[in-house]
Design a protein around this motif. Structure first.
Motif, short mmCIF file in Angstrom:
data_model
loop_
_atom_site.label_atom_id
_atom_site.label_comp_id
_atom_site.label_asym_id
_atom_site.label_seq_id
_atom_site.Cartn_x
_atom_site.Cartn_y
_atom_site.Cartn_z
N GLY A 34 0.80 -1.22 0.00
CA GLY A 34 0.00 0.00 0.00
C GLY A 34 0.83 1.27 0.00
O GLY A 34 0.32 2.36 0.23
N THR A 35 2.13 1.14 -0.29
CA THR A 35 3.02 2.30 -0.34
C THR A 35 2.95 2.94 -1.72
O THR A 35 3.06 2.26 -2.73
CB THR A 35 4.47 1.89 -0.02
OG1 THR A 35 4.50 1.32 1.28
CG2 THR A 35 5.41 3.08 -0.08
N ALA A 36 2.81 4.26 -1.74
CA ALA A 36 2.77 5.02 -2.99
C ALA A 36 4.14 5.64 -3.24
O ALA A 36 4.77 6.16 -2.32
CB ALA A 36 1.72 6.12 -2.91
N TYR A 54 -0.94 4.68 -0.70
CA TYR A 54 -1.56 4.49 -2.00
C TYR A 54 -3.07 4.38 -1.88
O TYR A 54 -3.59 3.66 -1.03
CB TYR A 54 -1.00 3.23 -2.67
CG TYR A 54 -1.35 3.13 -4.13
CD1 TYR A 54 -0.69 3.90 -5.07
CD2 TYR A 54 -2.33 2.25 -4.56
CE1 TYR A 54 -1.00 3.79 -6.41
CE2 TYR A 54 -2.65 2.14 -5.90
CZ TYR A 54 -1.98 2.92 -6.82
OH TYR A 54 -2.30 2.83 -8.15
N ASP A 55 -3.78 5.09 -2.75
CA ASP A 55 -5.24 5.03 -2.83
C ASP A 55 -5.58 4.15 -4.03
O ASP A 55 -5.44 4.58 -5.18
CB ASP A 55 -5.82 6.43 -2.98
CG ASP A 55 -7.33 6.46 -2.97
OD1 ASP A 55 -7.97 5.53 -3.52
OD2 ASP A 55 -7.89 7.43 -2.42
N PHE A 56 -6.01 2.92 -3.76
CA PHE A 56 -6.29 1.97 -4.83
C PHE A 56 -7.48 2.40 -5.68
O PHE A 56 -7.51 2.11 -6.87
CB PHE A 56 -6.53 0.57 -4.24
CG PHE A 56 -5.27 -0.07 -3.73
CD1 PHE A 56 -4.48 -0.85 -4.56
CD2 PHE A 56 -4.86 0.13 -2.42
CE1 PHE A 56 -3.31 -1.43 -4.10
CE2 PHE A 56 -3.70 -0.45 -1.94
CZ PHE A 56 -2.92 -1.22 -2.78
N ASN A 58 -8.37 5.56 -6.43
CA ASN A 58 -7.97 6.69 -7.27
C ASN A 58 -6.53 7.04 -6.93
O ASN A 58 -6.28 7.79 -5.98
CB ASN A 58 -8.89 7.89 -7.05
CG ASN A 58 -8.56 9.02 -8.01
OD1 ASN A 58 -7.54 9.03 -8.69
ND2 ASN A 58 -9.44 10.01 -8.04
N PRO A 59 -5.57 6.51 -7.66
CA PRO A 59 -4.16 6.72 -7.34
C PRO A 59 -3.74 8.18 -7.17
O PRO A 59 -2.86 8.49 -6.38
CB PRO A 59 -3.42 6.06 -8.51
CG PRO A 59 -4.36 4.99 -8.96
CD PRO A 59 -5.72 5.59 -8.79
N GLU A 60 -4.39 9.09 -7.89
CA GLU A 60 -4.04 10.51 -7.74
C GLU A 60 -4.42 11.05 -6.36
O GLU A 60 -3.95 12.10 -5.96
CB GLU A 60 -4.64 11.36 -8.86
CG GLU A 60 -3.92 11.12 -10.17
CD GLU A 60 -4.18 12.17 -11.20
OE1 GLU A 60 -4.75 13.24 -10.89
OE2 GLU A 60 -3.80 11.94 -12.36
N ASN A 61 -5.28 10.34 -5.64
CA ASN A 61 -5.63 10.74 -4.28
C ASN A 61 -4.68 10.14 -3.24
O ASN A 61 -4.89 10.33 -2.04
CB ASN A 61 -7.07 10.34 -3.95
CG ASN A 61 -8.07 11.21 -4.66
OD1 ASN A 61 -7.79 12.33 -5.06
ND2 ASN A 61 -9.27 10.68 -4.86
N SER A 62 -3.66 9.41 -3.69
CA SER A 62 -2.66 8.89 -2.76
C SER A 62 -2.09 10.05 -1.97
O SER A 62 -1.88 11.14 -2.51
CB SER A 62 -1.55 8.17 -3.52
OG SER A 62 -2.07 7.07 -4.23
N VAL A 63 -1.84 9.82 -0.69
CA VAL A 63 -1.43 10.90 0.20
C VAL A 63 0.03 10.75 0.60
O VAL A 63 0.48 9.66 0.99
CB VAL A 63 -2.33 10.92 1.46
CG1 VAL A 63 -1.85 11.95 2.47
CG2 VAL A 63 -3.77 11.19 1.07
N PHE A 64 0.74 11.86 0.55
CA PHE A 64 2.13 11.95 0.99
C PHE A 64 2.18 12.93 2.15
O PHE A 64 1.54 13.97 2.11
CB PHE A 64 3.03 12.42 -0.15
CG PHE A 64 3.10 11.43 -1.28
CD1 PHE A 64 4.14 10.53 -1.35
CD2 PHE A 64 2.11 11.38 -2.24
CE1 PHE A 64 4.20 9.59 -2.38
CE2 PHE A 64 2.15 10.46 -3.27
CZ PHE A 64 3.21 9.55 -3.34
#
Length: 101
Positions: A34-36, A54-56, A58-64
């Motif tokens: 689950g790491t982006a 990682y946001d499965f 919507n990948p663009e919503n993955s948070v850093f």
């Protein structure tokens, strides 16, 4: 480009937009557990940023989280740069260019 209010969290989409606006091909990828990780194809090498969540859906919503964000290469001898907490997407994008030097 600004990050969320009251937070050191920034989405992959904000960083990706900053890179694509500068003509850089990039993507966010799930690199296990689950790491982006963001990958950007620069003129001299591939630059990465991570880790993120990682946001499965919507990948663009993955948070850093800028409290724990690194930008550099996959080269073991490249120390990369740790992003200062509270950095904006624009500052993170500039770190990609600095890592490409």
């Amino acid at each position: 480009m600004n990050q969320s209010e009251n937070s050191n969290e920034i989405t992959a989409g904000q960083i990706l937009k900053g890179l694509t606006d500068k003509g850089i091909d990039c993507l966010v990828y799930q690199t296990g557990g689950g790491t982006a990780t963001i990958y950007a194809v620069m003129s001299r090498r591939i630059i990465i940023a991570g880790p993120g969540a990682y946001d499965f859906a919507n990948p663009e919503n993955s948070v850093f989280n800028t409290d724990d964000l690194y930008v550099g290469t996959t080269d073991d001898e490249d120390p990369g740069v740790t992003i200062p907490p509270g950095s904006t997407a624009d500052q993170i994008v500039e770190a990609f260019f600095a890592a490409n030097r």
